[in-house]
Structure formats: structure tokens, C-alpha cells
Write an enzyme that holds these catalytic residues in place. Sequence first.
Site, PDB file in Angstrom:
ATOM      1  CE  LYS A   1      -2.770  -1.487  -1.332  1.00 53.93           C
ATOM      2  NZ  LYS A   1      -3.720  -1.157  -2.286  1.00 53.93           N
TER       3      LYS A   1
ATOM      4  CG  ASP B   1      -6.189  -0.114  -6.311  1.00 55.17           C
ATOM      5  OD1 ASP B   1      -5.189   0.250  -5.369  1.00 55.17           O
ATOM      6  OD2 ASP B   1      -5.646  -0.038  -7.713  1.00 55.17           O
TER       7      ASP B   1
ATOM      8  CD  GLU C   1      -6.532   3.487  -9.243  1.00 55.81           C
ATOM      9  OE1 GLU C   1      -5.663   2.955  -8.151  1.00 55.81           O
ATOM     10  OE2 GLU C   1      -6.625   2.677 -10.257  1.00 55.81           O
TER      11      GLU C   1
HETATM   12 MG    MG Z   1      -4.210   1.236  -8.445  1.00 49.21          MG
END
Ligand code: MG
Length: 334
Positions: A131, A191, A195
Site C-alpha cells: 500500500k 483500489d 483512485e
Molecule cells: Mg491502483
Amino acid sequence: MVATYYDKDADINILKDKTIAVIGYGSQGHAHALNMKDSGLHVVIGLRSNSKFVTPAKEAGFEVLSPADASKKADLIMVLVPDEFAADVYKNDIEKNLQPGNVLAFAHGFNIHFGFIKPPKDIDVIMVAPKGPGHMVRQLYTEGAGVPDLFAVYQDATGKARDIAMAYAKAIGGTRAGIFETTYKEETETDLFGEQAVLCGGLSALLTAGFETLVEAGYQPTMAYFECVHELKLIVDLIYKHGLAGMRYSISNTAEYGDLTVGPKVIDAGVKTRMKDVLKRIQNGEFAHEFVDECKAGKPNMEKLRANAKAHQVENIGEELRSKIPFLKGGKLL
Ligand code: MG
Ligand code: NAD
Ligand code: MG
């Protein structure tokens, strides 16, 4: 709260007699490879012969092979090429070199979860996803610390996949900070959502809209930049260390009252409705296929959007301002 695992919970010995191929030597690749080597594991690098990373990988003491030869030699193959190339690399170089009982690993679930890569049933498929950016994975390891990892098992042919994933995370320094178990589906979807809606997409659109609002109202662009972009770092550092409440404790009462009363008016229910749409497009694979098609076409739309964003006044002002602050000078990202 999900369980956190540390050094004592993982055993690197399960990887000691294995050959590990790291395919790609970029942001994540160099960090994983160097950390595992320093953890006493046998690592080879898979790169195309014309890659600019062949020299640095050799200088770091690695045997550098073609992606196909590295895959053939390895018991565990970690794929650390950009997500949009991974399916081709898998098809051309990795698939035919997989032996039953081998381990295929990724640092992001994109290609497996959305079915762009379909691994055979007789291998393990794991994920170890730091991460943090690759240079932090390396730097913190050399300082005796580490970046926390997410880990997951997609397929367990050997019965040892989970132990292997945890050992891998230990070898790159993840268990020094703590590692957390997830699934390919959860890691991939959260994820992409984070983002797009918050960290990169949502944030850059928010900052830009704030900057434009002040400039269009006649304020100096430099002031607009300071207030809407530059100061973000101070706020984020507080949130990172102390959470939202800790940030609110540190700012003035004026700022805190404005935060609590005005924030929800700007980021209102309409934003959340659109976030839910964003999440739906991620979950049903629409975004993934759009991105893959865009890449196959040579990224024409991405190039155009990137150029437009870069030409925005917020970038020119920012560049000028950073060049005038001595300790930021030359702080270009490599
Ligand atoms: Mg990503
Ligand atoms: P990168 O762009 O930094 O590095 C890519 C590497 O792959 C380079 O060595 C490049 O030469 C090589 N490469 C490119 N095309 C290739 C091809 N066709 N065949 C063989 N090698 C090729 O990539 P990255 O940012 O390290 O991302 C790797 C993986 O790690 C991705 O799955 C990404 O989602 C994941 N990840 C990245 C970060 C990050 O901070 N960058 C964080 C977590 C997970
Ligand atoms: Mg202020």
C-alpha cells in the site's frame, strides 16, 4: 477490525529453496527484487532485452533473463509490468512456462479478477500488494521498516498458497508494518474506486474546481493555488497521522466550523450518487474493458486528456510557485 499479521506470523523458509522471477524492474519490481534478495531469497529478473532497466538490474547483482526464460526457471513468478501489458506478457512468455505447483503472483488483482488472464488450475495464484509506491517499499526496507501489504489467495493448488503469500510479504518487509488479508475481487474493486472517485480523480477535480472558482472571481492565481492546492499537504499529513478528528483539532475553530457546515454542501448527496455509479461501472467490468480497449488503441484519449490537464493554469502556477520555494526546487518525480 480485520486481523493484522506481523513478522512472527510468517515464515520465509517456505521460499528458501525456490527461485523467484520478478517480471519487470520498475517502481514495484526493483523494490520487491532488492528486498527479497536482502532477505536471503534467490531472485532472477525477467526483462525484454531492449529494456532500459536491464543495466540497473544487472548492476544490482541480478541475473537478468527474458521474461520467458525467467518464468521457465522460476517456481514463483511475480508479474510487475504495467497492468495493461500483463495479459500479453502472460500469454507470450509466462503461460507456456508454468509447471504444476508453480506460484503466479501479482501486486494488483486487475487482470485476474476481470479475466484478462486465466491461469491453469494446477498452480497457486496469490497477490501481495504494497500500500505504497515502490520507492517507499525499498527505502523503508533499507531503514528496517516496511510498507503495509494486502495479501490474497485466488487459487490454492498446493495447499500452501496462503503461507507463501505471507512469506513473500515478509520478504519484502510488509510484515514489519503489518499485512492484511483480502480477496482479488475486493482489492481490485476498492483500489479502482479509491483512485477514481477519491484519491486521484475526485481530489484533482476538487482542487481544480476550487482554484478556478477563486481565479474566476478575480483573486490572484498564486493565492488560489496556495489556498486550494499547496496547503493540502499540511492537511493530509494531519489526517494521515491523527485522522479527520485530529485534523479538526489542529485547525482553527473558524476553519473547523466552515469544514463541518460547508463541506457536506459541496460534496453532497449528488456526489455520492455518482460515486455509486462509478462503483457499479467498476464492478461490472465496464471500466476495465474501456481501459484495456483504450490501451489497445494506443491510448489516444488518455494522451489528449493528459495534455489538456497539463496545460491548465493550475499546473503553470504550481510549477512557478514550487520553483520559488527553495526546499522544493528540483524536486521532480523520476
Ligand atoms: Mg491502483
Ligand atoms: P512500472 O511502470 O513502474 O514498471 C514496469 C516494468 O515493466 C518496467 O521494468 C518495464 O520495463 C517493464 N515492462 C513494461 N512493458 C513490458 C512488457 N511488455 N514486457 C516485459 N516488461 C515490460 O510499473 P509499476 O508501477 O511497478 O506496476 C507494476 C504492478 O504493481 C502493477 O500491477 C501495479 O498495479 C502494481 N502496483 C503498483 C504500485 C505503484 O506504486 N506503482 C503500487 C501497488 C501496486
Ligand atoms: Mg487558510
